[in-house]
Write an enzyme that holds these catalytic residues in place. Structure first.
Site, PDB file in Angstrom:
ATOM      1  N   LYS A 156     -12.271  -2.111   1.924  1.00 59.88           N
ATOM      2  CA  LYS A 156     -11.611  -1.225   0.963  1.00 59.88           C
ATOM      3  C   LYS A 156     -12.418  -1.299  -0.345  1.00 59.88           C
ATOM      4  CE  LYS A 156      -7.096  -2.006   3.172  1.00 59.88           C
ATOM      5  NZ  LYS A 156      -7.118  -0.939   4.193  1.00 59.88           N
ATOM      6  N   SER A 197       0.789  -1.231   0.000  1.00 63.69           N
ATOM      7  CA  SER A 197       0.000   0.000   0.000  1.00 63.69           C
ATOM      8  C   SER A 197       0.825   1.287   0.000  1.00 63.69           C
ATOM      9  CB  SER A 197      -0.940   0.005   1.203  1.00 63.69           C
ATOM     10  OG  SER A 197      -0.195  -0.067   2.396  1.00 63.69           O
ATOM     11  N   HIS A 243      -5.468  -4.673  -0.690  1.00 63.93           N
ATOM     12  CA  HIS A 243      -5.550  -3.555  -1.644  1.00 63.93           C
ATOM     13  C   HIS A 243      -5.741  -4.035  -3.078  1.00 63.93           C
ATOM     14  CE1 HIS A 243      -4.666  -0.121   0.968  1.00 63.93           C
ATOM     15  NE2 HIS A 243      -3.979  -1.008   1.676  1.00 63.93           N
TER      16      HIS A 243
HETATM   17  C1  LIG Z   1      -2.193  -4.873   3.460  1.00 63.32           C
HETATM   18  C2  LIG Z   1      -3.235  -4.659   4.504  1.00 63.32           C
HETATM   19  N1  LIG Z   1      -3.621  -5.703   5.269  1.00 63.32           N
HETATM   20  C3  LIG Z   1      -4.554  -5.559   6.232  1.00 63.32           C
HETATM   21  C4  LIG Z   1      -5.138  -4.353   6.464  1.00 63.32           C
HETATM   22  C5  LIG Z   1      -6.175  -4.234   7.548  1.00 63.32           C
HETATM   23  O1  LIG Z   1      -7.462  -4.205   6.965  1.00 63.32           O
HETATM   24  P1  LIG Z   1      -8.733  -3.998   7.909  1.00 63.32           P
HETATM   25  O2  LIG Z   1      -9.015  -2.533   7.934  1.00 63.32           O
HETATM   26  O3  LIG Z   1      -9.826  -4.817   7.293  1.00 63.32           O
HETATM   27  O4  LIG Z   1      -8.325  -4.521   9.253  1.00 63.32           O
HETATM   28  C6  LIG Z   1      -4.767  -3.236   5.713  1.00 63.32           C
HETATM   29  C7  LIG Z   1      -5.383  -1.922   5.983  1.00 63.32           C
HETATM   30  O5  LIG Z   1      -4.760  -0.917   6.098  1.00 63.32           O
HETATM   31  C8  LIG Z   1      -3.789  -3.394   4.706  1.00 63.32           C
HETATM   32  O6  LIG Z   1      -3.379  -2.345   3.998  1.00 63.32           O
END
Ligand SMILES: Cc1ncc(COP(=O)(O)O)c(C=O)c1O
Length: 418
Positions: free
Chosen positions: A263, A200, A234
């Site tokens: 997302k 990200s 993502h």
């Molecule tokens: C790569 C990645 N994994 C996990 C998450 C966590 O997602 P959630 O908001 O569903 O806990 C994020 C969120 O920022 C993320 O970017």
């Protein structure tokens, strides 16, 4: 009271964070969204174009998600009332799990309250047996990409592995993974390889085909094989012509794929998909599933509507619109002389600024002009590689993108960045 001494330490630490410019608790509170075709966030009575959201397809404002959520919460209540195995399991949870499994071409799925909770549970469960009577062996090597998300890092921390039981491979480097696998043959019964799909910070992605090829080469040399866990939070709903993320773009599959509903899907919560046996086991072993509520039934209904939508011709149209928006923004930024911190075909576009203070000043100036954007600063990125992370959505119009690119150029010009 002696605890006042501790609270003084907390105050000092907060001050230290504020002075280092890394504190995150000073948030903008969105009061509302206007009814613009690309809804603007209303903050203090003023409209803001959102260029820092993960709502890649604009689904959080989609009428079909809203009405599904509304109908489900009218019928089922606003919260789950208990954890899944007590009385908090609703038919809509199960329908969503089956729908996610079908969407990803897997046997089953399990929903968690978030992808963070999913990663903690999945990683811990596949590394460690859950009790001293468990038949799951603990002789495991864990190999992680060096730039994995914090939820993966914490998932790897949970089992309290010894130094020799974990290894880091160089970012996006299948050769580095191979070196580690080669040098540990004969030392471990099982290997767990973990990586983000899309990363990200820069919008880059892991080539799962390359990773899978290396894994297949060494799988037979570990008695319990090599498991690949991919977190594509993502990627799903943003990447690939049908939104199936990195698996679709790179043409190879994870053994366990972790995704988020919060997302691209425009709802909230997390999930994992995989073989039936693995998902059955995760339902028995995941502390964040057994001891923590699932998502509200209304949220599950919204997510179900989102998967249906993404998996239809309307979903493909939204993904094409998103792709066009990416091309449009890249073309406009390029014409204005901006450089990207990395080449990205994902809706995350990292605009290279270089200096931390300038990056922060640019975010502030853009806010004054009515745009929400985020900066990514050292030490998250190397020194001199500070960036503005622009996140596009299918809900942005061409006018939004032009207005954004113009405002970014004017602001950068005023600050002598460009
Ligand atoms: C790569 C990645 N994994 C996990 C998450 C966590 O997602 P959630 O908001 O569903 O806990 C994020 C969120 O920022 C993320 O970017």
């Amino acid at each position: 009271m002696a605890r006042e001494n501790f609270y003084q330490l907390l105050k000092k630490e907060l001050l230290r964070l504020d002075e280092s410019g890394t504190s995150k608790r000073f948030e903008h509170f969105i009061d509302d969204f206007n009814s613009d075709p690309s809804p603007k966030a209303m903050i203090g009575g003023l409209p803001y174009s959102v260029f820092n959201s993960n709502d890649y397809l604009g689904l959080r404002h989609h009428p079909s998600l809203k009405s599904a959520e509304h109908a489900a919460s009218l019928k089922l209540g606003t919260g789950p009332g208990a954890v899944r195995f007590i009385s908090g399991s609703f038919a809509v949870h199960r329908q969503l799990e089956k729908r996610l499994a079908k969407f990803h071409g897997r046997e089953d799925a399990i929903i968690y309250s978030s992808a963070f909770a999913a990663n903690l549970a999945v990683i811990f469960s596949l590394i460690r047996g859950q009790s001293k009577d468990s038949v799951i062996g603990n002789n495991v090597l864990v190999i992680s990409d060096e730039l994995n998300h914090r939820s993966i890092i914490d998932g790897v921390r949970l089992p309290n592995l010894g130094k020799e039981e974990k290894a880091i491979f160089k970012h996006l480097d299948a050769d580095s993974l191979e070196e580690i696998l080669k040098s540990h043959v004969g030392k471990f019964h099982r290997v767990v390889v973990i990586t983000d799909g899309v990363f990200s910070m820069l919008g880059e992605y892991q080539d799962l085909q390359k990773i899978r090829t290396v894994i297949n080469r060494y799988d037979q040399q570990y008695p319990e094989g090599i498991l690949l866990i991919v977190d594509d939070c993502h990627g799903v709903g943003a990447f690939g012509s049908t939104g199936r993320g990195c698996e679709e773009v790179s043409g190879a599959k994870a053994d366990v794929l972790v995704g988020t509903l919060g997302k691209g899907f425009g709802a909230d919560g997390g999930y994992a998909v995989g073989d039936q046996t693995v998902i059955d086991y995760l339902r028995e072993s995941s502390a964040t599933y057994i001891y923590s509520n699932s998502i509200a039934p209304g949220c599950a209904a919204a997510a179900l509507a989102a998967v249906d939508l993404l998996d239809s011709s309307d979903g493909v149209i939204l993904l094409r619109k998103l792709k066009d928006n990416i091309t449009e923004l890249k073309t406009q930024l390029n014409k204005k002389g901006f450089q990207l911190a990395a080449e990205s075909s994902h809706p995350i576009q990292p605009v290279l600024i270089g200096d931390s203070l300038q990056t922060k000043a640019l975010v502030k100036k853009m806010f004054e002009k009515g745009f929400l954007i985020s900066s990514i600063n050292y030490p998250v990125v190397p020194k001199g590689r500070d960036e503005i992370r622009v996140q596009l959505s299918a809900s942005h119009t061409r006018e939004d993108i032009t207005a954004f690119a113009n405002a970014l150029f004017e602001s950068a010009h005023d600050l002598a960045i460009i």
